[in-house]
Write a protein that holds these residues in place. Structure first.
Motif, PDB file in Angstrom:
ATOM      1  N   SER A  87       0.737  -1.261  -0.034  1.00 38.23           N
ATOM      2  CA  SER A  87      -0.096  -0.022  -0.029  1.00 38.23           C
ATOM      3  C   SER A  87       0.855   1.367  -0.078  1.00 38.23           C
ATOM      4  N   ALA A  88       2.155   1.180   0.195  1.00 36.20           N
ATOM      5  CA  ALA A  88       3.093   2.300   0.074  1.00 36.20           C
ATOM      6  C   ALA A  88       2.643   2.959  -1.338  1.00 36.20           C
ATOM      7  N   LYS A  89       2.320   2.062  -2.371  1.00 31.68           N
ATOM      8  CA  LYS A  89       2.013   2.843  -3.741  1.00 31.68           C
ATOM      9  C   LYS A  89       0.992   3.838  -3.606  1.00 31.68           C
ATOM     10  N   ASN A  90       0.251   3.910  -2.675  1.00 33.13           N
ATOM     11  CA  ASN A  90      -0.880   4.945  -2.158  1.00 33.13           C
ATOM     12  C   ASN A  90      -0.343   6.214  -1.632  1.00 33.13           C
ATOM     13  N   TRP A  91       1.061   6.095  -1.248  1.00 31.38           N
ATOM     14  CA  TRP A  91       1.449   7.474  -0.443  1.00 31.38           C
ATOM     15  C   TRP A  91       2.382   8.039  -1.025  1.00 31.38           C
ATOM     16  N   THR A  92       2.734   9.511  -0.747  1.00 33.58           N
ATOM     17  CA  THR A  92       3.706  10.433  -1.339  1.00 33.58           C
ATOM     18  C   THR A  92       4.647  10.691  -0.135  1.00 33.58           C
ATOM     19  N   VAL A  93       5.949  10.299  -0.553  1.00 28.75           N
ATOM     20  CA  VAL A  93       7.053  10.838   0.673  1.00 28.75           C
ATOM     21  C   VAL A  93       7.537  12.051   0.211  1.00 28.75           C
ATOM     22  N   VAL A  94       7.419  13.147   1.218  1.00 31.41           N
ATOM     23  CA  VAL A  94       7.951  14.379   1.013  1.00 31.41           C
ATOM     24  C   VAL A  94       9.334  14.644   1.901  1.00 31.41           C
ATOM     25  N   SER A  95      10.485  14.743   0.780  1.00 30.17           N
ATOM     26  CA  SER A  95      11.673  14.986   1.445  1.00 30.17           C
ATOM     27  C   SER A  95      12.804  15.303   0.483  1.00 30.17           C
ATOM     28  N   SER A  96      13.632  15.973   0.885  1.00 34.46           N
ATOM     29  CA  SER A  96      14.623  16.476   0.064  1.00 34.46           C
ATOM     30  C   SER A  96      16.009  15.759   0.038  1.00 34.46           C
ATOM     31  N   ASP A  97      15.961  14.541   0.812  1.00 34.27           N
ATOM     32  CA  ASP A  97      16.937  13.831   1.041  1.00 34.27           C
ATOM     33  C   ASP A  97      17.051  12.513  -0.096  1.00 34.27           C
ATOM     34  N   ARG A  98      17.915  12.440  -1.011  1.00 35.21           N
ATOM     35  CA  ARG A  98      18.057  11.748  -2.110  1.00 35.21           C
ATOM     36  C   ARG A  98      17.893  10.211  -1.842  1.00 35.21           C
ATOM     37  N   GLN A  99      18.686   9.775  -0.599  1.00 36.13           N
ATOM     38  CA  GLN A  99      18.353   8.475  -0.351  1.00 36.13           C
ATOM     39  C   GLN A  99      16.842   7.829   0.136  1.00 36.13           C
ATOM     40  N   VAL A 100      16.143   8.852   0.869  1.00 35.43           N
ATOM     41  CA  VAL A 100      14.806   8.610   1.295  1.00 35.43           C
ATOM     42  C   VAL A 100      14.086   8.794  -0.165  1.00 35.43           C
ATOM     43  N   GLN A 101      14.331   9.453  -1.061  1.00 37.07           N
ATOM     44  CA  GLN A 101      13.357   9.476  -2.120  1.00 37.07           C
ATOM     45  C   GLN A 101      13.753   8.178  -2.965  1.00 37.07           C
ATOM     46  N   ALA A 102      14.993   7.666  -3.032  1.00 35.80           N
ATOM     47  CA  ALA A 102      15.334   6.686  -3.699  1.00 35.80           C
ATOM     48  C   ALA A 102      14.553   5.254  -3.064  1.00 35.80           C
ATOM     49  N   ASP A 103      14.643   5.364  -2.015  1.00 40.01           N
ATOM     50  CA  ASP A 103      13.792   4.155  -1.111  1.00 40.01           C
ATOM     51  C   ASP A 103      12.469   4.423  -1.049  1.00 40.01           C
ATOM     52  N   ARG A 105      10.890   5.542  -3.911  1.00 39.19           N
ATOM     53  CA  ARG A 105      10.654   4.994  -5.223  1.00 39.19           C
ATOM     54  C   ARG A 105      10.776   3.556  -5.426  1.00 39.19           C
ATOM     55  N   ALA A 106      11.783   3.005  -4.459  1.00 40.13           N
ATOM     56  CA  ALA A 106      11.889   1.401  -4.599  1.00 40.13           C
ATOM     57  C   ALA A 106      10.772   0.861  -3.903  1.00 40.13           C
ATOM     58  N   ALA A 107       9.783   1.515  -3.149  1.00 43.38           N
ATOM     59  CA  ALA A 107       8.754   1.033  -2.339  1.00 43.38           C
ATOM     60  C   ALA A 107       7.466   1.142  -3.128  1.00 43.38           C
ATOM     61  N   HIS A 108       7.681   1.797  -4.425  1.00 43.90           N
ATOM     62  CA  HIS A 108       6.625   2.234  -5.095  1.00 43.90           C
ATOM     63  C   HIS A 108       5.797   3.394  -4.941  1.00 43.90           C
ATOM     64  N   ALA A 109       6.300   4.281  -3.855  1.00 40.29           N
ATOM     65  CA  ALA A 109       5.591   5.566  -3.502  1.00 40.29           C
ATOM     66  C   ALA A 109       5.882   6.711  -4.397  1.00 40.29           C
ATOM     67  N   GLU A 110       5.106   7.523  -4.299  1.00 41.29           N
ATOM     68  CA  GLU A 110       5.522   8.871  -5.123  1.00 41.29           C
ATOM     69  C   GLU A 110       6.193   9.602  -4.106  1.00 41.29           C
ATOM     70  N   VAL A 111       6.915  10.655  -4.965  1.00 37.21           N
ATOM     71  CA  VAL A 111       8.083  11.311  -4.191  1.00 37.21           C
ATOM     72  C   VAL A 111       7.913  12.784  -4.665  1.00 37.21           C
ATOM     73  N   THR A 112       7.834  13.882  -3.735  1.00 44.76           N
ATOM     74  CA  THR A 112       7.809  15.065  -3.895  1.00 44.76           C
ATOM     75  C   THR A 112       8.971  15.722  -3.041  1.00 44.76           C
ATOM     76  N   SER A 113       9.631  16.581  -3.589  1.00 47.61           N
ATOM     77  CA  SER A 113      10.811  17.535  -2.732  1.00 47.61           C
ATOM     78  C   SER A 113       9.826  18.428  -1.773  1.00 47.61           C
TER      79      SER A 113
END
Length: 155
Positions: A87-103, A105-113
């Motif tokens: 269900s991570a694909k239904n969430w958006t992660v807000v972070s400027s940390d590139r490693q968190v963004q990569a993680d 995306r790997a969990a199929h979550a959306e990413v926003t800076s």
């Protein structure tokens, strides 16, 4: 879509100061308003909490995670994504940390800076309907009020 937010990444993007004593609660108040206007759910993570203040607090539509000193918000967000599983694909992660963004995306979550999300918060606040307190009074209502005040006049 609900959000997982690295709070200390977002605070300076909104013109708040990380060294302010109530910076986290100011951000929570802004996020509560965003949730109300946009009908969203938010989980925000703050790292560096002393052991006595660490924990999770539900504040309206905002869940604030105060991560204990020695652990990072980044790690807490990663753990939350793992718990969400598919269900991570239904969430958006807000972070400027590139490693968190990569993680994320790997969990199929959306990413926003954090910068982009700060812009969304400002846009939501600016587009909110403003209360109109300038109610017009009809001539009939004016006459009625004048009659009421005339009757109350001391003689």
């Amino acid at each position: 879509m609900p959000y997982l937010i690295d709070g200390h990444n977002l605070i300076p993007k909104l013109g708040l100061h990380l060294d302010a004593i109530d910076d986290e609660m100011e951000l929570v108040a802004i996020l509560q308003e965003f949730c109300r206007l946009e009908r969203r759910q938010v989980e925000v993570f703050f790292d560096g909490a002393p052991a006595s203040q660490a924990g999770t607090r539900k504040l309206g539509a905002v869940t604030a995670h105060f991560v204990r000193l020695g652990t990072t918000a980044d790690d807490a967000i990663r753990n939350r994504l793992k718990k969400l599983g598919k269900s991570a694909k239904n969430w958006t992660v807000v972070s400027s940390d590139r490693q968190v963004q990569a993680d994320a995306r790997a969990a199929h979550a959306e990413v926003t800076s954090s910068d982009a999300f700060a812009g969304m918060l400002k846009q939501a606040r600016n587009s909110a309907p403003k209360p109109n307190n300038d109610r017009k009074v009809s001539p009939h209502e004016v006459d009625e009020w004048l009659k009421i005040f005339e009757r109350r006049k001391p003689k």
